[in-house]
Design an enzyme around this catalytic site. Structure first.
Site, PDB file in Angstrom:
ATOM      1  CB  SER A   1      -7.219   4.875   0.177  1.00 21.83           C
ATOM      2  OG  SER A   1      -7.825   4.778  -1.110  1.00 21.83           O
TER       3      SER A   1
ATOM      4  N   GLY B   1      -3.194  -0.180  -6.223  1.00 29.02           N
ATOM      5  CA  GLY B   1      -4.451   0.346  -6.724  1.00 29.02           C
ATOM      6  C   GLY B   1      -4.261   1.042  -8.054  1.00 29.02           C
TER       7      GLY B   1
ATOM      8  CD  GLU C   1       2.320   3.719  -7.258  1.00 32.55           C
ATOM      9  OE1 GLU C   1       1.682   3.871  -6.204  1.00 32.55           O
ATOM     10  OE2 GLU C   1       1.971   4.235  -8.333  1.00 32.55           O
TER      11      GLU C   1
END
Length: 227
Positions: free
Chosen positions: A28, A84, A105
């Site tokens: 997000s 994040g 990632e």
């Protein structure tokens, strides 16, 4: 909390320059960064910037935002990766992977010249594992055997189940995810290596000694920590 995410995402733009290849994380807070980055590119405030997405989600969002996309095997280097985290400890070790994209990632963020982490203050912990389990991506045929093996670490592992489909969550790589709750993580780097040594484990969500800069959105503004 959403406003804190937007604030820290805007602050991350200060690290972006022309002619950069940027690893685009998943989640997000990173989604806000991708949207803001796309706006700068569309308004021609940035030139020759390319994104390397870490997931289908970040790829689709980048395309919608007008960011030119390249794959990992098309670039010689990644200048900066922005993503994040689910937890951040005082030594800037991380737990990541609630979005299910931990393997790509980690590949992209280890390769980046700078790894920039964006979080709000709710993600800060004194010790990894305080709030979140450690996601572990596993080969589907081996998930039960791996879950039993993880018990050796004084942990309980559960197969992550999908919310809007029957059955388990399936990653972009076609694998399952175990969420392992550890009673105490003394040495994140050591545990990261040991988990990856279990046959059938693809990758795990401990990111130890990798974050270069962490931007933390707080009610008093954005705080910056560097390794």
């Amino acid at each position: 909390m959403e406003e804190l995410k937007r604030t820290v995402a805007k602050e991350a733009l200060e690290f972006i320059e022309d002619d950069m290849v940027i690893g685009l994380g998943t989640g997000s807070t990173t989604a806000h960064f991708i949207e803001y980055l796309g706006k700068l590119i569309m308004e021609e405030e940035l030139e020759d910037v390319y994104g390397v997405p870490t997931s289908h989600q970040s790829r689709l969002l980048a395309i919608e935002s007008g960011i030119p996309i390249v794959s990992l095997d098309e670039v010689d280097a990644i200048d900066i990766a922005v993503d994040g985290a689910d937890e951040v400890d005082p030594n800037l070790n991380l737990i990541k992977g609630r979005g299910g994209a931990l393997t790509m990632e980690k590949i992209i963020e280890y390769r980046a010249g700078t790894f920039l982490v964006l979080v709000d203050e709710s993600k800060l912990v004194e010790r990894l594992g305080e709030k979140m389990p450690v996601p572990i991506e596993v080969i589907p045929a081996a998930w039960r055997a791996i879950a039993e093996e993880i018990e050796v670490f004084n942990a309980e592992a559960e197969l992550r189940m999908a919310e809007k489909k029957d059955g388990p969550v399936v990653t972009d790589n076609g694998n399952f995810i175990l969420d392992a709750k550890f009673h105490r993580i003394e040495d994140p780097l050591d545990l990261e290596v040991e988990l990856n040594n279990i046959p059938g484990v693809v990758e795990n969500g401990i990111f130890a000694d990798i974050a270069d800069i962490v931007l933390i959105g707080t009610k008093d503004g954005v705080k910056r920590f560097e390794r």
